[in-house]
Design an enzyme around this catalytic site. Structure first.
Site, PDB file in Angstrom:
ATOM      1  N   CYS A  80       0.831  -1.203   0.000  1.00 47.31           N
ATOM      2  CA  CYS A  80       0.000   0.000   0.000  1.00 47.31           C
ATOM      3  C   CYS A  80       0.878   1.271   0.000  1.00 47.31           C
ATOM      4  CB  CYS A  80      -0.956  -0.062   1.186  1.00 47.31           C
ATOM      5  SG  CYS A  80      -2.356   1.000   0.971  1.00 47.31           S
ATOM      6  N   HIS A 167      -3.800  -5.514   1.027  1.00 48.77           N
ATOM      7  CA  HIS A 167      -3.230  -5.907   2.316  1.00 48.77           C
ATOM      8  C   HIS A 167      -3.282  -7.427   2.521  1.00 48.77           C
ATOM      9  CE1 HIS A 167      -2.579  -1.932   4.050  1.00 48.77           C
ATOM     10  NE2 HIS A 167      -3.585  -1.574   3.281  1.00 48.77           N
ATOM     11  N   GLU A 169      -1.955  -9.164   4.703  1.00 45.36           N
ATOM     12  CA  GLU A 169      -1.887  -9.579   6.105  1.00 45.36           C
ATOM     13  C   GLU A 169      -3.256  -9.676   6.771  1.00 45.36           C
ATOM     14  OE1 GLU A 169      -0.962  -6.763   4.798  1.00 45.36           O
ATOM     15  OE2 GLU A 169      -1.458  -5.036   6.031  1.00 45.36           O
ATOM     16  N   GLY A 222       3.068 -14.754  38.973  1.00 48.02           N
ATOM     17  CA  GLY A 222       2.214 -15.931  38.789  1.00 48.02           C
ATOM     18  C   GLY A 222       1.563 -15.935  37.416  1.00 48.02           C
ATOM     19  N   GLY A 223       1.697 -14.828  36.678  1.00 45.36           N
ATOM     20  CA  GLY A 223       1.141 -14.776  35.324  1.00 45.36           C
ATOM     21  C   GLY A 223       2.026 -15.550  34.345  1.00 45.36           C
ATOM     22  N   VAL A 224       1.569 -15.604  33.088  1.00 46.72           N
ATOM     23  CA  VAL A 224       2.271 -16.422  32.095  1.00 46.72           C
ATOM     24  C   VAL A 224       3.705 -15.916  31.861  1.00 46.72           C
ATOM     25  CG1 VAL A 224       2.194 -17.274  29.722  1.00 46.72           C
ATOM     26  CG2 VAL A 224       0.075 -16.743  30.907  1.00 46.72           C
ATOM     27  N   ASP A 225       3.854 -14.601  31.660  1.00 51.77           N
ATOM     28  CA  ASP A 225       5.160 -14.085  31.243  1.00 51.77           C
ATOM     29  C   ASP A 225       6.244 -14.344  32.288  1.00 51.77           C
ATOM     30  OD1 ASP A 225       3.603 -13.189  29.202  1.00 51.77           O
ATOM     31  OD2 ASP A 225       3.528 -11.119  29.902  1.00 51.77           O
ATOM     32  N   SER A 227       6.206 -16.498  34.642  1.00 53.92           N
ATOM     33  CA  SER A 227       6.417 -17.945  34.838  1.00 53.92           C
ATOM     34  C   SER A 227       7.339 -18.495  33.755  1.00 53.92           C
ATOM     35  CB  SER A 227       5.088 -18.708  34.778  1.00 53.92           C
ATOM     36  OG  SER A 227       4.209 -18.198  35.739  1.00 53.92           O
TER      37      SER A 227
END
Ligand code: XMP
Length: 516
Positions: A80, A167, A169, A222-225, A227
């Site tokens: 584009c 586009h 994507e 305790g969250g994903v990141d 951990s």
């Protein structure tokens, strides 16, 4: 590792381009559109993509690539604005289209081109543009047009340059992924080297080379990141070197602290401090009703407690590990030129500890190249349990922003009990993983009800469940009525202090996901 560089000119879909290419198994990195060509060059670079933009090439302040980018002996794909930019910069003509072209348009080919390998005539492309190419630059030819006659693809095949006016994507673009595949593999000759095994190895290498034999401290939520970072640190380094610190604010969900501890011990954590600061937090919050004041009290106390714990537990010099993600890096200005709508997240609080470690150069951020879904894959590859990987997001201030008004130990207990039943039911009904975020909220009012023959005033609990991609917008999860009725009945039966349950049916916007 083969890399595709994406030069960002502020398109809303730049991130999507990067993700799609990574999903194809090729590493991609986003740079500000005006980055110097010398900064891009590496022996891993296989091709360059110029993104779309809200600009027109005729705007005075329109961003342009370093002219040396066009001198690189590498394939370039302009999408584009990227196409219009190349045309304009290389001597062609771009002008405002009579009427804008938005949405679907069928492709009609004038020539064969490797970008369209295995894509049939008439495929639907997704257009969104006000300008278009009137005359391609010298050496370029029109490869495809939209059914309305606009050049949809132009190419300088000799130099492996190609521009498209649609586009690929976006998910509505038929064969969009094939277009990207054709560019990345067919034209750039990249190979699929971006795999979960690769980024696991890369993470381990990076941690080892950065920290050497110094201790590393990680504050875990305790969250994903955090951990995943903890698991990576424990894989990369001897357990003796890794200090994990978790602060229990007393504002956590039921059993959360115990589950975090269990998971980390199972991973071989040796120096694991579970700091119980709950009384300190409850005392500091006593009588405070304003949500922003609650947030700031919690944020400040968090930093004080963390700092104190780190200093008292870790001897001498150390590195600080952080679970910063690629999106956080981009939002903080390390990636794009700042023209895309910048989305701030609540939790990137810059604590003095982090700032100090950053200025000392003693920070490790092993997830800084990864998107959230890649972090989840990495966590799975590291052997973290599905319950950790699939956890719903939980706000830093915890239950304090889910207890409207003043927080007390009693209210925390009531909310924990209701929330635990809600989440347990969602899991038992196979709904937890279909919902992006679900939680209970304790309202600051009591309503009348009957228990046996007596009238009683009970608390009101609101249930929330939303679909979302990134938390910036959200739709209400449409429960089947029997699910929500049965869950509500269990809560009022088992939590005596709760007399009434309501379901929040507001989307974001105009509401927010949390109530405070
Ligand atoms: P809102 O309520 O703004 O929430 O629609 C969007 C997402 O952000 C989370 N959230 C927070 N996370 N500290 C955090 O770490 C906070 O103060 C905070 N407030 C909201 C919320 O849970 C949702 O996922």
């Amino acid at each position: 590792m083969d890399t595709i560089a994406i030069l960002d000119f502020g398109s809303q879909t730049t991130q999507l381009i990067a993700r799609r290419i990574r999903e194809l198994g090729v590493y991609s990195e986003i740079y500000p559109g005006t980055v110097r060509a010398a900064e891009l060059l590496s022996e891993d670079l296989r091709g360059v993509i110029l993104s779309g933009s809200p600009w027109s090439v005729h705007d005075e302040d329109a961003g342009a690539p370093d002219p040396a980018v066009y001198e690189l002996e590498l394939p370039i794909l302009g999408i584009c604005y990227g196409l219009q930019r190349m045309t304009h910069d290389l001597g062609g003509e771009v002008a405002r289209t009579a009427g804008r072209e938005y949405g679907r348009a069928r492709l009609q080919y004038n020539h064969d081109h490797p970008l369209f390998d295995h894509i049939p005539e008439g495929a639907i492309a997704w257009m969104s543009h006000g300008d278009s190419v009137q005359a391609p630059a010298d050496g370029w030819e029109v490869v495809a047009r939209s059914e309305y006659g606009t050049p949809a693809c132009i190419a300088d095949s000799k130099r492996r340059r190609v521009g498209i006016q649609f586009h690929p994507e976006v998910s509505h673009c038929e064969y969009g992924i094939r277009v990207l595949e054709n560019f990345v593999f067919g034209i750039c000759g990249a190979s699929r080297t971006w795999t979960v095994e690769e980024y696991l190895e890369q993470g381990v290498r990076e941690i080892r080379s950065t920290v050497g034999s110094e201790p590393v401290v990680l504050l875990i939520s305790g969250g994903v990141d955090s951990s995943v970072v903890a698991a990576l640190l424990l894989k990369a380094l001897p357990a003796e070197q890794v200090y994990l610190i978790y602060v229990d604010t007393g504002l956590m969900r039921r059993d959360e602290t115990a589950e975090v501890e269990h998971a980390l011990r199972a991973f071989g954590a040796r120096h694991l401090s579970m700091v119980d600061a709950s009384q300190q937090f409850l005392d500091a919050l006593a009588g405070v009703e304003d949500p922003e004041q609650k947030r700031s009290i919690i944020g400040d106390l968090f930093m004080t407690v963390q700092q104190r714990e780190v200093e008292s537990r870790v001897p001498g010099a150390y590195f600080l590990a952080q679970g910063t993600l690629y999106t956080d890096m981009i939002e903080s200005g390390k990636g794009v030129g700042g023209h895309a709508k910048v989305i701030k997240s609540h939790h990137n609080v810059r604590s003095p500890l982090v700032e100090r470690k950053r200025s000392e150069g003693r920070i490790v951020e092993p997830l800084a190249h990864l998107y959230k879904d890649e972090v989840r894959k990495l966590g799975t590859a590291l052997g973290l349990p599905a319950s950790t990987i699939g956890r719903h997001p939980f706000p830093g201030p915890g239950l304090a922003v889910r207890i409207l008004g003043a927080v007390s130990a009693e209210k925390c207990e009531i909310l924990r009990a209701a929330d635990a039943i809600y989440l347990e039911e969602l899991r038992a009904r196979g709904l937890y993983d279909k919902i992006w975020q679900a939680f209970a909220v304790l309202l600051p009012i009591r309503a009348v009800g009957v228990a046996g023959d007596a009238r009683e005033y009970g608390y009101v609990v609101a249930l929330r469940a939303v679909h979302s991609i990134d938390g910036m917008t959200a739709d209400v999860y449409p429960f089947a009525s029997h699910d929500i009725l049965e869950i509500s009945a269990r809560i009022t039966n088992e939590v005596p202090a709760v007399g009434r349950v309501v379901y929040d049916v507001s989307s974001k916007p105009p509401a927010t996901i949390e109530w405070e």
